[in-house]
Scaffold this active site. Structure first.
Site, PDB file in Angstrom:
ATOM      1  N   HIS A 102       0.880  -1.170   0.000  1.00 58.60           N
ATOM      2  CA  HIS A 102       0.000   0.000   0.000  1.00 58.60           C
ATOM      3  C   HIS A 102       0.918   1.221   0.000  1.00 58.60           C
ATOM      4  CE1 HIS A 102      -2.301  -3.005   2.399  1.00 58.60           C
ATOM      5  NE2 HIS A 102      -3.383  -2.462   1.890  1.00 58.60           N
ATOM      6  N   ASP A 105       2.224   1.952   3.402  1.00 61.48           N
ATOM      7  CA  ASP A 105       3.161   1.012   4.061  1.00 61.48           C
ATOM      8  C   ASP A 105       4.583   1.432   3.765  1.00 61.48           C
ATOM      9  OD1 ASP A 105       0.891  -0.627   4.215  1.00 61.48           O
ATOM     10  OD2 ASP A 105       1.516  -1.765   2.435  1.00 61.48           O
TER      11      ASP A 105
HETATM   12  C1  XLS Z   1      -7.239  -6.902   4.610  1.00 61.67           C
HETATM   13  C2  XLS Z   1      -6.819  -7.117   3.233  1.00 61.67           C
HETATM   14  C3  XLS Z   1      -5.701  -6.206   2.769  1.00 61.67           C
HETATM   15  C4  XLS Z   1      -5.602  -6.221   1.280  1.00 61.67           C
HETATM   16  C5  XLS Z   1      -4.846  -5.079   0.701  1.00 61.67           C
HETATM   17  O1  XLS Z   1      -7.955  -7.693   5.194  1.00 61.67           O
HETATM   18  O2  XLS Z   1      -6.465  -8.447   3.083  1.00 61.67           O
HETATM   19  O3  XLS Z   1      -4.517  -6.564   3.371  1.00 61.67           O
HETATM   20  O4  XLS Z   1      -5.041  -7.396   0.824  1.00 61.67           O
HETATM   21  O5  XLS Z   1      -5.438  -3.865   0.986  1.00 61.67           O
END
Ligand code: XLS
Ligand code: NI
Ligand code: NI
Length: 437
Positions: A102, A105
């Site tokens: 993201h 991140d």
């Molecule tokens: C959360 C999601 C997230 C997505 C990406 O539960 O799995 O991590 O994979 O935004």
């Protein structure tokens, strides 16, 4: 290389099933060819930056425990850039060829969009040069549209147009950075694209806004020349009470209704499937039936805890089912197996990140071998083919070809009488699968 983050951990070797070295692969042998393709190309393993590099391992009852000695704990861009080296060292040592992130991140959110974008650019410089140096690639990028307080009532489905606009601006940048880094995909996971209560919600309007948002993303991708695959990731709830992209079927219906099925495939996560009350295999089969299985977030939930616990997948039965689906589909094109997973709060040392990924990769290697053997054996496929063989000729072929209606069916039954049907043989087939596991 005294600046290594994991100085005591070597590149993880493949040592085979007899090895007792916990920091070795027992089954995952990158280049071993199975069914005409090296293991690594079957899996296209990805590291989830948000978990492996950023998750502090907090839970609702206590703070994070994760030890990250390389991280100074600040939100500075310098610290963010330093983490990039650690991430690539980790991927090189585990032999993971892809990563996913993201925007927030990898780089800190600033006080303004401009500041956030500048930070993201600086970290993207570091990511780009590490990608060049190592050959590691970006599987997909995404924008975090769920953590900042402005998104507490949704992003694309926020009742507030200013928030929708902010989310659009943020995705524009995330998409551009993904494109710059050669990302093979871009994912939408709508953590807060849903509602907490219907008392304050215009559901129809929110769904239309979500569709408008996705169309804008597709349009912008075209404008900047991004040809990667868009994904939408189903999840029924958490953090919202109800999330609009709740499962594969709901996503497909939404995409179809809003003319988006040509542009988005599904990124399916095991823990989300089980939260939706489905098995992973169900979610994969539903997506595959629509030609829309794009990528996989490889993790697993806990049978006894009702949350998205994002555990590493170690269950061979599960990985066998996933690999059977993937082999049937002919493998990934743009997608991969992204470990959207974290170690337990009790597993807080850096080495635990290695144990976790090694275990997941080995579990998939075994799943692949088992699934390949089941397909080579052929009895399972043959059973299923035989089970539907009455549609190959006679009245069945006419039904399938849509050549008959109820009147012809009535005439058929009047002449043929009561059908006799064979057993479904569930237990026999479960035993057959266990022959291979
Ligand atoms: C959360 C999601 C997230 C997505 C990406 O539960 O799995 O991590 O994979 O935004
Ligand atoms: Ni996920
Ligand atoms: Ni998840």
């Amino acid at each position: 290389m005294s600046s290594e983050a994991f100085p005591d951990i070597p590149v993880i070797p493949f040592e085979g099933p007899d090895s007792r070295n916990p920091l070795a692969f027992k089954h995952y042998d990158k280049e071993e060819v199975i069914g005409g393709k090296p293991m690594k190309d079957h899996f296209r393993f990805g590291m989830a930056y948000w978990h492996t590099m950023r998750n502090p391992l907090a839970d609702p009852f206590g703070p994070g425990t994760s030890q990250k000695p390389w991280d100074d704990g600040t939100d500075s861009v310098e610290n963010a850039v330093k983490r990039v080296d650690v991430a690539f060292e980790f991927m090189q040592k585990t032999g993971i060829d892809f990563y996913c992130f993201h925007d927030r991140d990898v780089a800190p959110e600033g006080a303004t969009l401009k500041e956030s974008n500048e930070s993201l650019d600086r970290v993207a410089d570091a990511l780009e040069s590490k990608q060049k140096e190592t050959g590691i690639k970006l599987l997909w990028g995404t924008a975090c549209l769920f953590a900042h307080p402005r998104y507490n009532q949704g992003a694309a489905t926020s009742p507030y147009a200013e928030v929708f606009a902010y989310a659009g601006a943020q995705v524009k940048k995330a998409l551009e950075v993904t494109h710059r880094l050669g990302g093979e995909g871009y994912t939408f996971w709508g953590g807060r694209e849903g509602y907490s209560t219907l008392w304050n919600t215009n559901l129809k309007q929110e769904l239309e806004h979500l569709a408008a948002f996705l169309h804008m993303a597709v349009d912008h991708a075209r404008k900047i020349g991004f040809t990667g695959q868009f994904y939408i990731e189903p999840k029924p709830r958490e953090p919202s009470t109800h999330q609009y992209d709740s499962d594969s079927a709901a996503c497909l219906n939404f995409l179809r209704e809003h003319d988006l099925l040509d542009h988005l495939k599904l990124n399916i996560e095991t823990n989300h499937a089980t939260l939706a009350g489905h098995s992973m295999m169900h979610e994969l089969e539903v997506a595959m039936a629509a030609g829309a299985l794009g990528s996989i977030d490889a993790n697993t939930g806990d049978e006894l805890i009702g949350w998205d616990t994002d555990q590493f997948p170690t269950n061979i039965y599960l990985t066998t089912q996933i690999m059977l689906c993937l082999l049937k589909m002919g493998g990934f094109t743009t997608g991969g197996l992204n470990f959207d997973a974290k170690p337990r709060r009790e597993s807080f040392e850096p080495v635990d990140l290695f144990h976790a990924h090694i275990g997941g990769m080995d579990a998939f290697a075994r799943g692949l071998k088992v699934a390949h053997a089941i397909r080579e054996d052929g009895r399972l496929d043959q059973f299923v083919a035989d089970r539907y063989s009455s549609y190959d000729s006679g009245i069945g072929a006419k039904i399938q070809g849509r050549e008959v209606g109820f009147e012809q069916l009535e005439a058929h039954v009047l002449s043929q009488g009561e059908p006799s049907i064979p057993s479904g043989r569930q237990e026999m087939l479960e035993n057959l699968i266990n022959e291979f596991i």
